[in-house]
Design a protein around this motif. Sequence first.
Motif, PDB file in Angstrom:
ATOM      1  N   TRP A 170      -6.310  -2.919   0.578  1.00 40.30           N
ATOM      2  CA  TRP A 170      -7.757  -2.094   1.018  1.00 40.30           C
ATOM      3  C   TRP A 170      -8.902  -2.933   1.105  1.00 40.30           C
ATOM      4  CZ3 TRP A 170      -4.898  -1.447  -3.768  1.00 40.30           C
ATOM      5  CH2 TRP A 170      -5.295  -1.739  -5.006  1.00 40.30           C
ATOM      6  N   TYR A 214       0.669  -1.393   0.012  1.00 39.26           N
ATOM      7  CA  TYR A 214       0.050  -0.035   0.017  1.00 39.26           C
ATOM      8  C   TYR A 214       0.883   1.159   0.173  1.00 39.26           C
ATOM      9  CZ  TYR A 214      -3.489   3.252   1.764  1.00 39.26           C
ATOM     10  OH  TYR A 214      -4.468   4.477   1.731  1.00 39.26           O
ATOM     11  N   PRO A 264      -6.886  -2.200   6.255  1.00 37.10           N
ATOM     12  CA  PRO A 264      -7.783  -2.050   5.132  1.00 37.10           C
ATOM     13  C   PRO A 264      -9.212  -1.806   5.520  1.00 37.10           C
ATOM     14  CG  PRO A 264      -6.371  -4.010   5.013  1.00 37.10           C
ATOM     15  CD  PRO A 264      -6.115  -3.072   6.230  1.00 37.10           C
TER      16      PRO A 264
END
Length: 215
Positions: free
Chosen positions: A121, A9, A103
Motif C-alpha cells: 500500500w 494484499y 499501491p
Amino acid sequence: MLLRLPGVYRPQHDTQLLADVLAAEPLGPHSRVLDLCAGTGALSVCAAAAGADRVTAVDVSRRAAISIRLNALVGGHRIRVIHGDLIEKVREERFDVVVSNPPYVPALADAVPDRGPARAWDAGKNGRALLDRICCQAPDVLVAGGVLLLAQSSLSGVEKTLTMLEEQNMRVDIAATAEIPFGPVLVERRGMLERRGLIEVGQTREEIVVIRAVK
C-alpha cells in the motif's frame, strides 16, 4: 475465496469496485488482458471468468506471484503469471485491456518499501510512486482503442492522473466511485494526513475512484 500468502494484499473495496468495472468490458476469447500489481490475482481471475483466455498477471512480489498461480489453479483458469516490475517484461506485447489496483496510500517517506506488508500500500509521500509510472507506461502496451482501468484514492491526486493520461492522448473518464471508511492504515496515519492538508480534520472516510482511459 482467494488464497493468499502472508504479506499479499487482501482484496478489499477498491478491488471489488474495479472488478465491477472490468466485468462491464466486452471481454471475449481473443481478449488480451494485463493485470499490473496483481496481488492475489483477483482481477485476473475476474477477467478469465468473464471470458478472456489470454490473461497476464504481473507483480513485483514473489509471494503474490505464487498466490496468483494457486488461485488460477484452484479456479481452473489459464493465467500467465510474471514476477516483475510493471510492464518491464511485456514491453513488446500489446493488450486490449490493462487493469491495475496499485499501491496508492500516502506514506511517511518517498522511498517505496521493497519488502514487508507495507509494500502492498505505501506509495511515497504523495501516494503516486506507482500511479505516475502506470500513467506513463500503460499506454505503450495498449492496442489502438485499448482500455486502461485504474483504481486509486482521492487522497492521491485524481486530477493529476486524469491530466497525465490525457497528455498521453487517452480519452479519460471516471467509471466508478465509492466512499468507504478509513482502513487501519489510514486511521493510523490520520494525523499525518491532516497536517499535510490531504484530509479535513476529523475526516474518517475516503473516496475510491476507478478511472477508465481509452487509447
